[in-house]
Design a protein around this motif. Structure first.
Motif, short mmCIF file in Angstrom:
data_model
loop_
_atom_site.label_atom_id
_atom_site.label_comp_id
_atom_site.label_asym_id
_atom_site.label_seq_id
_atom_site.Cartn_x
_atom_site.Cartn_y
_atom_site.Cartn_z
N LEU A 71 0.83 -1.21 0.00
CA LEU A 71 0.00 0.00 0.00
C LEU A 71 0.86 1.26 0.00
O LEU A 71 0.56 2.22 -0.72
N LEU A 72 1.93 1.27 0.78
CA LEU A 72 2.79 2.45 0.84
C LEU A 72 3.46 2.72 -0.51
O LEU A 72 3.58 3.88 -0.93
N CYS A 97 -10.72 7.53 -8.35
CA CYS A 97 -10.05 6.75 -7.30
C CYS A 97 -10.76 6.91 -5.96
O CYS A 97 -10.77 5.97 -5.14
N LEU A 98 -11.35 8.08 -5.73
CA LEU A 98 -12.02 8.33 -4.45
C LEU A 98 -13.42 7.75 -4.38
O LEU A 98 -14.05 7.79 -3.32
N ILE A 103 -18.30 3.30 -1.40
CA ILE A 103 -18.80 1.94 -1.57
C ILE A 103 -18.53 1.14 -0.29
O ILE A 103 -17.38 0.99 0.11
N PRO A 104 -19.56 0.61 0.36
CA PRO A 104 -19.34 -0.21 1.55
C PRO A 104 -18.56 -1.47 1.20
O PRO A 104 -18.82 -2.09 0.16
N PRO A 138 -8.28 4.31 -1.51
CA PRO A 138 -8.94 5.63 -1.63
C PRO A 138 -8.63 6.57 -0.46
O PRO A 138 -8.19 7.71 -0.68
N PHE A 139 -8.85 6.13 0.77
CA PHE A 139 -8.61 7.01 1.91
C PHE A 139 -7.13 7.32 2.07
O PHE A 139 -6.74 8.46 2.37
N SER A 140 -6.28 6.33 1.88
CA SER A 140 -4.83 6.53 2.01
C SER A 140 -4.34 7.51 0.95
O SER A 140 -3.48 8.37 1.22
N LEU A 141 -4.85 7.39 -0.26
CA LEU A 141 -4.45 8.30 -1.34
C LEU A 141 -4.87 9.73 -1.04
O LEU A 141 -4.14 10.69 -1.33
N LEU A 142 -6.06 9.89 -0.46
CA LEU A 142 -6.53 11.22 -0.10
C LEU A 142 -5.60 11.86 0.94
O LEU A 142 -5.23 13.03 0.81
N LEU A 143 -5.22 11.10 1.96
CA LEU A 143 -4.30 11.62 2.98
C LEU A 143 -2.95 11.97 2.37
O LEU A 143 -2.39 13.04 2.65
N ALA A 144 -2.42 11.05 1.56
CA ALA A 144 -1.07 11.26 1.01
C ALA A 144 -1.03 12.44 0.05
O ALA A 144 -0.09 13.24 0.08
#
Length: 262
Positions: A71-72, A97-98, A103-104, A138-144
């Motif tokens: 993931l990193l 990507c977001l 989506i659950p 998605p969430f990790s990409l938003l943070l990064a």
């Protein structure tokens, strides 16, 4: 912009935080208390002496570590591309990507099952690593990307003038400055992967390939269940998570606030 809080505001804030803390702490206290009922420490001994328990720990560690590393790599490269390398349609691709945030995860079980089955990944580490990485992107990409946006473009321009190519700017400029947010992403990914229950339940039927979250089910039988040993297993599963959070909370706080101020 923000003035000092008055005494009444501080008291109200502390009371609210105390209530929120109690909501999380009280169930944990009951969990530990119930785990000692019956046989006491014998409940924990029964869990640890479970023949497959070492396999569960090894499997969880392999899967969680692999998820973090993969993931990193993916997220750091993608965030650098979306933040500093402009290309046609970059905003649209980032928005796509977001979509995964909306989506659950449960809604993706059926297509995931068909995909894993068609790739012949059932009862393998890939059946746990692949979906977990995909759902964490998605969430990790938003943070990064938010953290990468904070890095001044002048630093990259200076590196480019010194003869550094795009890969050099990424490795020598961006990565060292993005350590807090990448550490946060790694900790969150490890916690989510370690605590994952649904994916092993659906994709793993071979007992030696199960993860540590499956340990409690070995004390739940068709007609009888020893819930005190189940609680003991849950406590043991939680210990690595608590330790990781205690040592990584300062990085998580810094990483989660990256990109909050422009």
């Amino acid at each position: 912009m923000f003035g000092r809080m008055q005494l009444s505001e501080k008291i109200t804030m502390n009371l609210l935080l105390l209530i929120l803390g109690a909501v999380w702490v009280i169930p944990m206290i009951y969990l530990v208390m119930y785990s000692f009922e019956g046989d006491g420490w014998g409940n924990y001994q029964a869990v640890v002496s479970l023949e497959l328990f070492p396999h569960f720990l090894i499997n969880s560690f392999i899967v969680s570590t692999s998820v973090v590393l993969l993931l990193l790599v993916v997220v750091s490269l993608a965030a650098f591309g979306f933040s500093k390398l402009r290309f046609p349609g970059d905003s649209a691709v980032f928005a796509i990507c977001l979509i995964g945030l909306m989506i659950p995860p449960v809604a993706m079980l059926v297509p995931l099952f068909q995909t894993i089955k068609s790739f012949h990944w059932m009862n393998t580490y890939l059946s746990l690593i692949g979906p977990e990485v995909a759902m964490s992107i998605p969430f990790s990409l938003l943070l990064a990307r938010n953290a990468f946006d904070e890095v001044p473009g002048e630093l990259l321009e200076a590196a480019e003038i010194d003869g550094s190519n795009a890969w050099g700017r990424f490795v020598h400029v961006m990565l060292p400055l993005a350590i807090p947010v990448l550490t946060t992403i790694g900790i969150l990914a490890f916690l989510n992967s370690w605590n994952q229950y649904v994916l092993p339940l659906v994709f793993i039927s071979k007992e030696t390939m199960l993860t540590v979250t499956m340990a409690p089910k070995f004390f739940i039988k068709e007609y009888t269940s020893d819930y005190h040993k189940v609680f003991a297993a849950l406590v043991l599963i939680t210990i690595p998570v608590v330790i990781l959070y205690i040592f990584g909370q300062k990085y998580m706080q810094r990483g989660l606030t990256s990109g909050a101020i422009k």
